[in-house]
Design a protein around this motif. Structure first.
Motif, PDB file in Angstrom:
ATOM      1  N   TRP A   1       0.817  -1.223   0.000  1.00 30.64           N
ATOM      2  CA  TRP A   1       0.000   0.000   0.000  1.00 30.64           C
ATOM      3  C   TRP A   1       0.848   1.269   0.000  1.00 30.64           C
ATOM      4  CZ3 TRP A   1      -0.415   3.413   4.275  1.00 30.64           C
ATOM      5  CH2 TRP A   1       0.103   2.954   5.485  1.00 30.64           C
ATOM      6  N   THR A   2       2.000   1.248   0.686  1.00 31.69           N
ATOM      7  CA  THR A   2       2.858   2.442   0.626  1.00 31.69           C
ATOM      8  C   THR A   2       3.500   2.561  -0.760  1.00 31.69           C
ATOM      9  OG1 THR A   2       4.597   1.163   1.684  1.00 31.69           O
ATOM     10  CG2 THR A   2       3.415   2.718   3.079  1.00 31.69           C
ATOM     11  N   THR A   3       3.852   1.398  -1.343  1.00 29.26           N
ATOM     12  CA  THR A   3       4.437   1.415  -2.688  1.00 29.26           C
ATOM     13  C   THR A   3       3.441   1.996  -3.694  1.00 29.26           C
ATOM     14  OG1 THR A   3       5.683  -0.559  -2.100  1.00 29.26           O
ATOM     15  CG2 THR A   3       5.561  -0.035  -4.444  1.00 29.26           C
ATOM     16  N   ILE A   4       2.173   1.552  -3.580  1.00 33.06           N
ATOM     17  CA  ILE A   4       1.128   2.078  -4.480  1.00 33.06           C
ATOM     18  C   ILE A   4       0.968   3.582  -4.257  1.00 33.06           C
ATOM     19  CG2 ILE A   4      -1.366   2.045  -4.989  1.00 33.06           C
ATOM     20  CD1 ILE A   4      -1.288  -1.003  -4.282  1.00 33.06           C
ATOM     21  N   GLY A   5       0.949   3.991  -2.977  1.00 37.49           N
ATOM     22  CA  GLY A   5       0.784   5.411  -2.654  1.00 37.49           C
ATOM     23  C   GLY A   5       1.887   6.264  -3.259  1.00 37.49           C
ATOM     24  N   PHE A   6       3.131   5.827  -3.087  1.00 41.21           N
ATOM     25  CA  PHE A   6       4.261   6.595  -3.639  1.00 41.21           C
ATOM     26  C   PHE A   6       4.241   6.571  -5.163  1.00 41.21           C
ATOM     27  CE2 PHE A   6       6.290   6.203   0.622  1.00 41.21           C
ATOM     28  CZ  PHE A   6       6.502   7.551   0.824  1.00 41.21           C
ATOM     29  N   ALA A   7       3.889   5.412  -5.736  1.00 40.44           N
ATOM     30  CA  ALA A   7       3.859   5.305  -7.211  1.00 40.44           C
ATOM     31  C   ALA A   7       2.844   6.281  -7.795  1.00 40.44           C
ATOM     32  CB  ALA A   7       3.525   3.875  -7.625  1.00 40.44           C
ATOM     33  N   VAL A   8       1.658   6.340  -7.178  1.00 44.05           N
ATOM     34  CA  VAL A   8       0.617   7.235  -7.702  1.00 44.05           C
ATOM     35  C   VAL A   8       1.014   8.698  -7.471  1.00 44.05           C
ATOM     36  CG1 VAL A   8      -1.780   7.996  -7.422  1.00 44.05           C
ATOM     37  CG2 VAL A   8      -1.245   5.554  -7.520  1.00 44.05           C
ATOM     38  N   ALA A   9       1.510   8.989  -6.262  1.00 36.74           N
ATOM     39  CA  ALA A   9       1.852  10.388  -5.960  1.00 36.74           C
ATOM     40  C   ALA A   9       2.976  10.887  -6.854  1.00 36.74           C
ATOM     41  CB  ALA A   9       2.244  10.524  -4.495  1.00 36.74           C
TER      42      ALA A   9
ATOM     43  N   GLY B   1      -5.637   6.479 -11.114  1.00 32.64           N
ATOM     44  CA  GLY B   1      -4.544   6.237 -10.167  1.00 32.64           C
ATOM     45  C   GLY B   1      -4.918   6.676  -8.763  1.00 32.64           C
ATOM     46  N   LEU B   2      -5.590   7.815  -8.657  1.00 36.40           N
ATOM     47  CA  LEU B   2      -6.002   8.307  -7.339  1.00 36.40           C
ATOM     48  C   LEU B   2      -7.017   7.363  -6.687  1.00 36.40           C
ATOM     49  CD1 LEU B   2      -6.292  12.165  -7.986  1.00 36.40           C
ATOM     50  CD2 LEU B   2      -4.712  11.051  -6.406  1.00 36.40           C
ATOM     51  N   VAL B   3      -7.900   6.787  -7.503  1.00 32.03           N
ATOM     52  CA  VAL B   3      -8.878   5.826  -6.961  1.00 32.03           C
ATOM     53  C   VAL B   3      -8.135   4.599  -6.413  1.00 32.03           C
ATOM     54  CG1 VAL B   3     -10.748   4.220  -7.593  1.00 32.03           C
ATOM     55  CG2 VAL B   3     -10.814   6.585  -8.403  1.00 32.03           C
ATOM     56  N   VAL B   4      -7.166   4.101  -7.185  1.00 35.24           N
ATOM     57  CA  VAL B   4      -6.393   2.929  -6.740  1.00 35.24           C
ATOM     58  C   VAL B   4      -5.621   3.275  -5.454  1.00 35.24           C
ATOM     59  CG1 VAL B   4      -4.490   1.366  -7.336  1.00 35.24           C
ATOM     60  CG2 VAL B   4      -6.215   1.930  -9.050  1.00 35.24           C
ATOM     61  N   ALA B   5      -5.027   4.486  -5.425  1.00 35.49           N
ATOM     62  CA  ALA B   5      -4.255   4.889  -4.235  1.00 35.49           C
ATOM     63  C   ALA B   5      -5.160   5.016  -3.010  1.00 35.49           C
ATOM     64  CB  ALA B   5      -3.536   6.207  -4.503  1.00 35.49           C
ATOM     65  N   ALA B   6      -6.348   5.601  -3.196  1.00 37.06           N
ATOM     66  CA  ALA B   6      -7.270   5.751  -2.062  1.00 37.06           C
ATOM     67  C   ALA B   6      -7.703   4.383  -1.551  1.00 37.06           C
ATOM     68  CB  ALA B   6      -8.493   6.570  -2.480  1.00 37.06           C
ATOM     69  N   TRP B   7      -7.954   3.460  -2.504  1.00 35.84           N
ATOM     70  CA  TRP B   7      -8.300   2.080  -2.108  1.00 35.84           C
ATOM     71  C   TRP B   7      -7.145   1.456  -1.306  1.00 35.84           C
ATOM     72  CZ3 TRP B   7      -5.444  -2.156  -3.894  1.00 35.84           C
ATOM     73  CH2 TRP B   7      -5.888  -3.403  -3.441  1.00 35.84           C
TER      74      TRP B   7
END
Lengths: 152, 159
Positions: A88-96, A139-145
């Motif tokens: 989840w942190t990896t997804i968060g950083f990737a999207v941001a 991407g923001l939807v995936v990150a929020a999920w």
């Protein structure tokens, strides 16, 4: 483990979390508005400008706030030194960060497009901005999920 | 992932949709302040429909999935003070939001009326409806209530 860590987060993480989440929510709203306005413009220069300026004046600052808030939380309690190694942190950083690059590319293309509107051009570039905005929105939807569900 | 984790994820996504819709309407409110012709007013209608869908799905999702989580998640109960506070704020936000909608439907009706009468030029009455002060105050109040819900969700006072 990361889910437990998030559930029992210390109180002094709350304000940075508010900054991060609020920034992300406003960025989501700005990208949703910008993409919708560009999508429904039907060639109207006024509406194309509105869509672009929404992305630039609302979307970009809130994206920066989201990014800063995220890094603020991450730097608290030495998480930079002891990173939370999870999906989840990896997804968060990737999207941001990767999403942020796409967003800025969209803004640059849209900026050129808006400048060309006076000469009756630039609509193709603004379509590209809309397409990139839709990718960023997804991407923001995936990150929020990922931030909420915290998959390991 | 457990069912509760999926419900939590969709609860948060609903909150994003709700806030996203509020941001969208702020942009339309600011843009509408210069709209004095039926075309300029009606052109925003499809975007407003996206906002209505976002707010509707977001508000419904946050409440229903939030209640599910309060009943299902260990350690939380529906009668916890912070959860009751959030529900009260949600009801207040929904009530104020529906009044905001009433204010901003007026310029759309007027624009349609003018358009059907063949009046496509600027209208002072239409501009005044688009610049409704009451609408701005109501949307501001609705946004502040939504922000208060977010603060309660993060701090969870008393939990």
């Amino acid at each position: 483990m990361t889910g437990v860590l998030a559930a029992i987060r210390p109180d002094d993480w709350n304000f940075p979390l508010l900054v991060h989440v609020l920034g992300a929510m406003v960025a989501f709203g700005a990208v949703l508005t910008g993409a919708s306005t560009l999508a429904f413009a039907r060639g109207s220069a006024q509406q194309l400008r509105l869509g672009y300026w929404t992305l630039l004046l609302v979307g970009l600052p809130s994206w920066v706030v989201m990014w800063l808030g995220g890094h603020w939380i991450y730097s608290k309690k030495g998480l930079v030194a002891r990173p939370i190694d999870s999906a989840w942190t990896t997804i968060g950083f990737a999207v941001a960060e990767a999403g942020g690059v796409l967003f800025v590319i969209g803004l640059i293309l849209g900026g050129i497009g808006v400048r060309k509107l006076d000469a009756d051009g630039g609509r193709g570039l603004l379509k590209a901005t809309m397409a990139l905005s839709l990718i960023v929105l997804a991407g923001l939807v995936v990150a929020a999920w990922a931030m909420a569900a915290k998959p390991d | 992932m457990s069912l509760d984790e999926w419900v939590l994820a969709f609860h948060v996504l609903s909150a994003f949709a709700f806030f996203g819709g509020l941001v969208l309407f702020w942009v339309l409110i600011v843009a509408g302040r210069n709209a004095d012709t039926p075309d300029d007013t009606l052109r925003m209608e499809p975007v407003a429909k996206v906002g209505n869908a976002a707010v509707g799905v977001g508000a419904g999702g946050t409440l229903l999935l939030g209640i599910w989580l309060a009943l299902s998640y260990g350690g939380y109960d529906l009668w916890d003070g912070w959860i009751i506070a959030a529900i009260v704020l949600w009801i207040a936000s929904a009530a104020v939001g529906s009044r905001t909608g009433v204010e901003y439907i007026k310029p759309l009706h007027k624009a349609r009326e003018l358009s059907e009468a063949g009046q496509t030029g600027p209208s002072a009455e239409l501009l005044a409806l688009n610049r409704t002060q009451r609408g701005v105050v109501l949307h501001g109040a609705s946004s502040l209530l939504a922000l208060a819900i977010l603060v309660v969700m993060i701090w969870k006072p008393g939990a």
